[in-house]
Scaffold this motif. Structure first.
Motif, PDB file in Angstrom:
ATOM      1  N   ALA A  62       1.855  -5.267  -1.771  1.00  0.00           N
ATOM      2  CA  ALA A  62       1.531  -4.126  -0.910  1.00  0.00           C
ATOM      3  C   ALA A  62       2.036  -4.352   0.512  1.00  0.00           C
ATOM      4  O   ALA A  62       2.607  -3.444   1.127  1.00  0.00           O
ATOM      5  CB  ALA A  62       0.029  -3.879  -0.908  1.00  0.00           C
ATOM      6  N   GLN A  66       4.951  -2.197   2.342  1.00  0.00           N
ATOM      7  CA  GLN A  66       4.653  -1.551   3.620  1.00  0.00           C
ATOM      8  C   GLN A  66       5.685  -1.937   4.677  1.00  0.00           C
ATOM      9  O   GLN A  66       6.160  -1.082   5.423  1.00  0.00           O
ATOM     10  CB  GLN A  66       3.247  -1.957   4.069  1.00  0.00           C
ATOM     11  CG  GLN A  66       2.723  -1.179   5.233  1.00  0.00           C
ATOM     12  CD  GLN A  66       1.293  -1.583   5.562  1.00  0.00           C
ATOM     13  OE1 GLN A  66       0.880  -2.705   5.296  1.00  0.00           O
ATOM     14  NE2 GLN A  66       0.546  -0.655   6.134  1.00  0.00           N
ATOM     15  N   THR A  67       6.064  -3.200   4.746  1.00  0.00           N
ATOM     16  CA  THR A  67       7.062  -3.619   5.735  1.00  0.00           C
ATOM     17  C   THR A  67       8.433  -3.033   5.408  1.00  0.00           C
ATOM     18  O   THR A  67       9.166  -2.645   6.313  1.00  0.00           O
ATOM     19  CB  THR A  67       7.161  -5.154   5.814  1.00  0.00           C
ATOM     20  OG1 THR A  67       7.440  -5.684   4.516  1.00  0.00           O
ATOM     21  CG2 THR A  67       5.885  -5.759   6.358  1.00  0.00           C
TER      22      THR A  67
END
Length: 186
Positions: A62, A66-67
């Motif tokens: 996750a 996200q990055t």
């Protein structure tokens, strides 16, 4: 000879006494659903989380996703900003060049020059050819065409976007002799 097959396997070490070990570990089955049995036994205590620096695999994925999404968004914003700046420069140059082009339809000579790694050409007359070679005229690339403009307009285009200025001969640099005349006809 009275030994059963089970006893023989246990003696040889092939089979372990799994049932006895399981009985020693938990004398009663675990309650289902995470709720303690009604009115008897101990209250349900959840397992303590591992806080020794290990990150759960799902959390790691996750975080990575996200990055990556943030990086993609930043790259898209940067590309959009660059495109906006390019459009603004192009509009400024278009406005500057309105009515400034000195190209003639009846031009009979060709002036070759290098632009973008290729040999390009612009049609000129004899006076314009001399002016280009002296640095009084310049060539600007606009919408796939090469426009003849005065030196002042060419300098303004260079100030806005130097990549759009295709040719502007520097009179001081023209004194070095490379053996090829500037007005060479191909």
């Amino acid at each position: 000879m009275a030994d059963s097959l089970r006893d023989q396997l246990l003696k040889s070490g092939i089979v372990k006494q799994v049932r006895e070990e399981q009985r020693a570990k938990s004398p009663s089955p675990a309650p289902r659903g995470g709720r303690p049995p009604q009115g008897k036994g101990k209250a349900y205590v959840p397992k303590p989380r591992r806080d020794d620096g290990e990150v759960d695999l799902a959390k790691a994925y996750a975080i990575r996703a996200q990055t990556e999404a943030a990086e993609r968004k930043r790259a898209e914003q940067e590309a959009a900003e660059q495109a906006r700046i390019k459009r603004e420069r192009k509009a400024k140059i278009q406005k500057l060049l309105e009515g400034q082009a000195l190209n003639k339809a009846e031009a009979d000579q060709v002036r070759h020059f290098e632009y973008g790694g290729k040999i390009r050409r612009v049609h000129v007359d004899a006076d314009q050819l001399a002016a280009i070679n002296d640095g009084r005229l310049g060539v600007v690339q606009q919408n796939g065409r090469y426009l003849l403009v005065s030196q002042a307009v060419a300098e303004q285009v260079r100030g806005i976007d130097p990549h759009q200025l295709a040719l502007l001969v520097d009179p001081q640099a023209a004194t070095d002799d490379d053996g090829v005349p500037d007005d060479l006809m191909w």
